[in-house]
Design an enzyme around this catalytic site. Structure first.
Site, PDB file in Angstrom:
ATOM      1  N   ALA A 122       0.927  -1.313  -0.011  1.00 58.98           N
ATOM      2  CA  ALA A 122      -0.142  -0.095  -0.059  1.00 58.98           C
ATOM      3  C   ALA A 122       0.878   1.303   0.115  1.00 58.98           C
ATOM      4  O   ALA A 122       1.002   2.067   0.803  1.00 58.98           O
ATOM      5  CB  ALA A 122      -1.102  -0.090   1.313  1.00 58.98           C
ATOM      6  N   HIS A 166       6.874   5.231   1.914  1.00 56.54           N
ATOM      7  CA  HIS A 166       7.620   3.849   1.290  1.00 56.54           C
ATOM      8  C   HIS A 166       8.555   4.273   0.163  1.00 56.54           C
ATOM      9  O   HIS A 166       9.645   4.100   0.067  1.00 56.54           O
ATOM     10  CB  HIS A 166       6.770   2.913   0.789  1.00 56.54           C
ATOM     11  CG  HIS A 166       5.665   2.438   1.821  1.00 56.54           C
ATOM     12  ND1 HIS A 166       4.414   2.990   1.827  1.00 56.54           N
ATOM     13  CD2 HIS A 166       5.909   1.695   2.846  1.00 56.54           C
ATOM     14  CE1 HIS A 166       3.636   2.024   2.783  1.00 56.54           C
ATOM     15  NE2 HIS A 166       4.698   1.640   3.540  1.00 56.54           N
ATOM     16  N   GLN A 209       2.203  -9.823  13.110  1.00 58.89           N
ATOM     17  CA  GLN A 209       2.365  -8.536  13.988  1.00 58.89           C
ATOM     18  C   GLN A 209       1.078  -7.758  13.891  1.00 58.89           C
ATOM     19  O   GLN A 209       1.171  -6.818  14.752  1.00 58.89           O
ATOM     20  CB  GLN A 209       3.595  -7.681  13.200  1.00 58.89           C
ATOM     21  CG  GLN A 209       2.940  -7.024  12.008  1.00 58.89           C
ATOM     22  CD  GLN A 209       4.135  -6.439  11.243  1.00 58.89           C
ATOM     23  OE1 GLN A 209       5.078  -6.916  10.821  1.00 58.89           O
ATOM     24  NE2 GLN A 209       4.164  -5.087  11.209  1.00 58.89           N
ATOM     25  N   GLY A 224      11.622   3.692   8.633  1.00 57.15           N
ATOM     26  CA  GLY A 224      11.038   5.148   8.632  1.00 57.15           C
ATOM     27  C   GLY A 224      10.904   5.309  10.019  1.00 57.15           C
ATOM     28  O   GLY A 224      10.781   4.477  10.825  1.00 57.15           O
ATOM     29  N   GLN A 275       9.582   1.198  16.602  1.00 58.78           N
ATOM     30  CA  GLN A 275      10.103  -0.045  15.592  1.00 58.78           C
ATOM     31  C   GLN A 275      11.329  -0.095  14.992  1.00 58.78           C
ATOM     32  O   GLN A 275      12.355  -0.986  15.078  1.00 58.78           O
ATOM     33  CB  GLN A 275       9.068  -0.235  14.261  1.00 58.78           C
ATOM     34  CG  GLN A 275       9.584  -1.225  13.379  1.00 58.78           C
ATOM     35  CD  GLN A 275       8.506  -1.269  12.212  1.00 58.78           C
ATOM     36  OE1 GLN A 275       7.579  -2.107  12.258  1.00 58.78           O
ATOM     37  NE2 GLN A 275       8.889  -0.653  11.083  1.00 58.78           N
TER      38      GLN A 275
HETATM   39  P1  AMP Z   1       4.740  -0.435   6.479  1.00 57.08           P
HETATM   40  O1  AMP Z   1       4.604  -0.770   5.173  1.00 57.08           O
HETATM   41  O2  AMP Z   1       3.876   0.363   6.824  1.00 57.08           O
HETATM   42  O3  AMP Z   1       5.151  -1.684   7.374  1.00 57.08           O
HETATM   43  O4  AMP Z   1       6.057   0.498   6.522  1.00 57.08           O
HETATM   44  C1  AMP Z   1       7.214   0.018   5.824  1.00 57.08           C
HETATM   45  C2  AMP Z   1       8.248   1.107   6.197  1.00 57.08           C
HETATM   46  O5  AMP Z   1       7.943   2.418   5.792  1.00 57.08           O
HETATM   47  C3  AMP Z   1       8.686   1.309   7.685  1.00 57.08           C
HETATM   48  O6  AMP Z   1      10.144   1.229   7.909  1.00 57.08           O
HETATM   49  C4  AMP Z   1       8.040   2.632   7.955  1.00 57.08           C
HETATM   50  O7  AMP Z   1       8.458   2.848   9.203  1.00 57.08           O
HETATM   51  C5  AMP Z   1       8.313   3.247   6.660  1.00 57.08           C
HETATM   52  N1  AMP Z   1       7.387   4.385   6.650  1.00 57.08           N
HETATM   53  C6  AMP Z   1       5.715   4.344   6.789  1.00 57.08           C
HETATM   54  N2  AMP Z   1       5.047   5.459   6.857  1.00 57.08           N
HETATM   55  C7  AMP Z   1       6.320   6.418   6.666  1.00 57.08           C
HETATM   56  C8  AMP Z   1       6.517   7.666   6.542  1.00 57.08           C
HETATM   57  N3  AMP Z   1       5.246   8.593   6.562  1.00 57.08           N
HETATM   58  N4  AMP Z   1       7.451   8.326   6.395  1.00 57.08           N
HETATM   59  C9  AMP Z   1       8.625   7.546   6.158  1.00 57.08           C
HETATM   60  N5  AMP Z   1       8.830   6.319   6.413  1.00 57.08           N
HETATM   61  C10 AMP Z   1       7.302   5.696   6.447  1.00 57.08           C
END
Ligand code: AMP
Length: 291
Positions: free
Chosen positions: A32, A37, A61, A148, A154
């Site tokens: 998504a 990302h 998770q 991120g 995390q």
């Molecule tokens: P997720 O798909 O939500 O597991 O996120 C994948 C990676 O994208 C993780 O390292 C998150 O911390 C990072 N991430 C999600 N949202 C953001 C954002 N707004 N800015 C920067 N990194 C993000």
């Protein structure tokens, strides 16, 4: 860009560049994709010879079945976006490839995983994260992995995992990407209706309020917390926590702030659970003299 489903195929694709000494970067995701990302992928592309993005909605998770079920999924759109960022491999394995029958191992990082998100979502959340990230590191063997700051806790858990288990991977934490009005980008934002979307800005506004106060000389944790919570309350969001912590250990800061402090917030807007965080820099030079 090539989409890969199996660990065997992944190893086959990465062995030649690894033997040639190429720098391999991994961006772990649950798909998504949004600009957050994509910013991680861009950073990876700028520093690595080979960029692998993993796309796996990790059931381990999720503490709420409904959250897992409703998690947005659109692999074709994600693949197009990753390809446009110059990603080399999209590793999108089925659940059975990651958790085959008979899988029984859990990697649990004590300490930073136990508070805040760990307390609200339950111990299993970070156990699920650290287990899947361990597996991804072993599958991909990256030189560097990108996470991120949006998920600050995390990132800390993973940094500790890497130190504690001696993974030979560098962890880079990249800044939070935000909407124009400050809302942190999140895959869950798609669940917000227009009215909730407006209220959701309260998380960032509460953090901004705390940052303004500390920049202006406030150091009293109770005063800063009360002001931030008021912003959240006025927006009618349900606050799960607003915490001022040590940025390295996430232990709560109480009393008077003297150094950089990580403020973290989690709140529900309608049924959607959002998190955000910001580093506060106290400014003792502006602190009002004590009575
Ligand atoms: P997720 O798909 O939500 O597991 O996120 C994948 C990676 O994208 C993780 O390292 C998150 O911390 C990072 N991430 C999600 N949202 C953001 C954002 N707004 N800015 C920067 N990194 C993000």
């Amino acid at each position: 860009m090539r989409t890969i489903r199996t660990i065997t195929e992944l190893r086959g694709a990465l062995d030649p560049p690894r033997r040639a000494g190429r720098r391999i970067g991994l961006v772990p995701t649950m798909g998504a994709f949004h600009q957050g990302h994509l910013s991680l992928m861009r950073q990876a592309r700028s520093e690595c010879d080979v960029v692998v993005v993993s796309l796996f909605v990790n059931p381990a998770q999720f503490n709420e079945g409904a959250d897992l079920e409703n998690y947005p999924r659109d692999e074709q759109r994600d693949a197009d976006l990753a390809a446009a960022e110059g990603v080399d491999f999209l590793f999108a394995p089925p659940i059975s490839e990651v958790y085959p029958d008979g899988f029984t191992t859990t990697v649990a990082v004590s300490g930073p995983s136990e508070t805040l998100e760990g307390a609200e979502r339950g111990r299993g959340h970070f156990d699920g994260v650290s287990t899947v990230v361990t597996k991804l590191f072993n599958m991909v063997g990256p030189d560097v992995a990108f996470f991120g700051q949006k998920d600050a806790q995390q990132a800390l858990v993973i940094q500790k995992l890497v130190r504690d288990l001696n993974f030979g991977v560098e962890i880079q934490v990249c800044p939070t990407a935000r909407e124009q009005d400050g809302l942190a980008l999140s895959s869950r934002n798609v669940h917000l209706d227009a009215e909730q979307r407006a209220r959701a800005t309260a998380l960032n506004r509460a953090l901004e309020r705390a940052a303004e106060l500390t920049a202006g000389g406030a150091t009293d944790t109770a005063e800063i917390t009360a002001a931030a919570r008021q912003v959240l309350e006025e927006a009618g969001v349900h606050t799960e926590y607003f915490a001022l912590t040590d940025p390295d250990t996430l232990t709560a800061r109480n009393g008077r702030l003297t150094g950089p402090t990580l403020a973290l917030v989690a709140a529900r807007v309608g049924d959607t659970r959002l998190i955000d965080n910001r580093v506060l820099l106290p400014n003792p030079a502006k602190e009002a003299p004590h009575a």
